[in-house]
Motif scaffolding. Structure first.
Motif, PDB file in Angstrom:
ATOM      1  N   HIS A  24       8.282  -2.641 -31.349  1.00 27.30           N
ATOM      2  CA  HIS A  24       7.672  -3.921 -31.925  1.00 27.30           C
ATOM      3  C   HIS A  24       8.199  -5.005 -31.309  1.00 27.30           C
ATOM      4  O   HIS A  24       8.032  -6.243 -31.458  1.00 27.30           O
ATOM      5  N   LYS A  27       6.229  -8.191 -30.453  1.00 22.32           N
ATOM      6  CA  LYS A  27       5.797  -9.135 -31.509  1.00 22.32           C
ATOM      7  C   LYS A  27       7.052  -9.808 -32.149  1.00 22.32           C
ATOM      8  O   LYS A  27       6.956 -10.741 -32.396  1.00 22.32           O
ATOM      9  N   ASP A  78      10.607 -12.555 -35.702  1.00 23.90           N
ATOM     10  CA  ASP A  78       9.592 -12.616 -36.927  1.00 23.90           C
ATOM     11  C   ASP A  78       9.878 -11.715 -38.105  1.00 23.90           C
ATOM     12  O   ASP A  78       9.882 -10.561 -37.938  1.00 23.90           O
TER      13      ASP A  78
END
Length: 220
Positions: A24, A27, A78
């Motif tokens: 990930h 992101k 995030d």
């Protein structure tokens, strides 16, 4: 075989602990690598502190706590990806050489085991996802002891189960502190120094140091 049992640490030795974040990374942004490093550091730190205090929480709980701390220390990452990262941790990639090294050892007649701080469900899931389950004679989790490495009782699980002496075990780990613990217990140890780190425990030296599991004594 040169040794009765070949025992492997799981995280960092067989399974890439940074694979979940890497999956990930785009992101998460530019701080992804830092997040992953802190996550791993805190996961381990919490296991040592819990063992010293005698207040056990299983490794999955510590993994979650470590990630939460990492997010707090890396505010640019995030946080909405928390559940995705935790899900990915259950199916970490194994290192490329792992399947054929284990297969070759098994074919040569060795008994194979995992000995890990990981909870039993975590370890079973990781081995299954990597297609390694059938290669292991036993997967040992510290859950039954409610403590963590480097408590000697953890390494004693192997000698008790297989009814062997420590010197009959070849123990492999990428974690230098784990190698120190197994060496102190009396195992023959191989430090899988994937990151090229300096030696921190020179008084508890491994029998061999390798960059990965390829070339593990007992093969070929």
């Amino acid at each position: 075989m040169a040794y009765a049992v070949y025992v492997f640490d799981a995280y960092g030795t067989l399974f890439d602990v940074h694979a979940a974040v890497r999956k990930h990374a785009e992101k998460l942004g530019p701080d992804a690598q830092r997040l992953s490093s802190i996550w791993r550091e805190k996961q381990l730190e919490y296991s040592w502190v819990r063992a010293l205090m005698g207040t056990y929480l299983d490794f999955w709980q510590l993994t979650q706590q470590g990630l939460d701390t990492a997010f707090a220390l890396v505010p640019g990452a995030d946080k909405s990806l928390r559940n995705d990262l935790l899900s990915a941790y259950w199916e970490l990639d194994c290192y490329p050489e792992v399947p054929h090294v284990l297969t070759d050892l098994k074919a040569a007649g060795a008994k194979l085991a995992i000995l890990s701080n990981g909870s039993q469900p975590m370890l079973d899931a990781a081995a299954k996802a990597a297609g390694l389950t059938e290669l292991f004679d036993e997967i040992f989790s510290v859950d039954s002891l409610r403590t963590f490495k480097t408590n000697p009782q953890v390494y004693e699980m192997v000698t008790t189960h297989f009814r062997i002496y420590p010197e009959e075990i070849s123990f492999q780990s990428s974690n230098r502190w784990d190698i120190a613990g197994a060496t102190a217990f009396g195992c023959r140890t191989v430090w899988i120094n994937r990151a090229g780190m300096p030696d921190e425990y020179t008084d508890l030296a491994p029998k061999a140091v390798l960059a990965d599991l390829t070339g593990l004594p007992g093969l070929g």
